[in-house]
Design a protein around this motif. Structure first.
Motif, PDB file in Angstrom:
ATOM      1  N   VAL A  58       0.837  -1.202   0.000  1.00 18.26           N
ATOM      2  CA  VAL A  58       0.000   0.000   0.000  1.00 18.26           C
ATOM      3  C   VAL A  58       0.874   1.255   0.000  1.00 18.26           C
ATOM      4  N   TYR A  73       3.663   4.770  -3.074  1.00 17.82           N
ATOM      5  CA  TYR A  73       2.265   4.414  -2.871  1.00 17.82           C
ATOM      6  C   TYR A  73       1.771   3.537  -4.016  1.00 17.82           C
ATOM      7  N   SER A 102      -3.662   2.634  -6.410  1.00 19.03           N
ATOM      8  CA  SER A 102      -5.040   2.618  -5.919  1.00 19.03           C
ATOM      9  C   SER A 102      -5.264   3.513  -4.707  1.00 19.03           C
ATOM     10  N   VAL A 103      -4.181   3.942  -4.045  1.00 21.31           N
ATOM     11  CA  VAL A 103      -4.352   4.761  -2.832  1.00 21.31           C
ATOM     12  C   VAL A 103      -3.720   6.142  -2.954  1.00 21.31           C
ATOM     13  N   ARG A 128      -5.022   9.594  -1.502  1.00 21.30           N
ATOM     14  CA  ARG A 128      -5.958   9.333  -0.402  1.00 21.30           C
ATOM     15  C   ARG A 128      -5.246   8.896   0.873  1.00 21.30           C
ATOM     16  N   PHE A 129      -4.156   8.174   0.731  1.00 17.98           N
ATOM     17  CA  PHE A 129      -3.415   7.656   1.879  1.00 17.98           C
ATOM     18  C   PHE A 129      -2.088   8.414   2.026  1.00 17.98           C
ATOM     19  N   MET A 174      -5.566   7.343   6.293  1.00 17.78           N
ATOM     20  CA  MET A 174      -6.396   6.891   5.184  1.00 17.78           C
ATOM     21  C   MET A 174      -7.642   7.762   5.098  1.00 17.78           C
ATOM     22  N   LEU A 187     -12.073   6.767   2.168  1.00 15.34           N
ATOM     23  CA  LEU A 187     -12.030   5.310   2.116  1.00 15.34           C
ATOM     24  C   LEU A 187     -13.141   4.754   1.246  1.00 15.34           C
ATOM     25  N   ASP A 222     -11.133  -0.837  -0.082  1.00 12.37           N
ATOM     26  CA  ASP A 222     -10.005  -0.700   0.836  1.00 12.37           C
ATOM     27  C   ASP A 222     -10.121  -1.663   2.017  1.00 12.37           C
ATOM     28  N   TYR A 246      -4.715  -4.957   7.401  1.00 13.47           N
ATOM     29  CA  TYR A 246      -3.546  -4.135   7.097  1.00 13.47           C
ATOM     30  C   TYR A 246      -2.380  -4.555   7.982  1.00 13.47           C
TER      31      TYR A 246
END
Length: 131
Positions: free
Chosen positions: A52, A64, A67-68, A71-72, A87, A90, A94, A98
């Motif tokens: 991630v 990163y 996909s994230v 956002r993350f 995060m 969401l 997701d 984790y």
């Protein structure tokens, strides 16, 4: 190997936020933690574990998954042996367990999102995002 303990998982609705933490225990000296690169991975039921976010020893370099991105945010507190994953926005996709991971001493720069790049793993924390 370091003992890694994750926390902060939970259940949220789509669009919500969570902050995961990972405490690196049993390092012989603070400097040991600073020589490790760290990462967050996730694994959903029936799927492979995927990278991630990853962060370098200094914290200045991050990676990163597509996909994230945006956002993350991954960060680390070198003084407290902590790793974070902020995060936001969401999505149901997701949802996963984790995992925190460490490579000590760090063998790669920039940090990688590959499972084989890390030697120590936490037990995981569950994140569930409902639509």
């Amino acid at each position: 190997q370091a003992q890694l303990v994750e926390s902060g998982g939970g259940s949220v609705q789509a669009g919500g936020s969570l902050r995961l933490s990972c405490l690196a225990r049993d390092y012989r000296a603070v400097s040991d933690y600073r020589n490790g690169c760290m990462a967050w991975f996730r694994q959903a039921p029936g799927k492979e574990r995927e990278g991630v976010a990853a962060i370098s020893t200094s914290g200045r370099s991050t990676m990163y998954a597509d996909s994230v991105k945006g956002r993350f945010t991954v960060s680390r507190d070198l003084a407290e042996n902590l790793l974070y994953l902020e995060m936001n926005s969401l999505k149901p996709e997701d949802s996963a367990t984790y995992y925190c991971a460490a490579d000590l001493p760090c063998r790669y720069y920039p940090p990688r999102l590959a499972v084989e790049a890390y030697k120590s793993w936490g037990q995981g924390t569950q994140v569930t995002v409902s639509s």
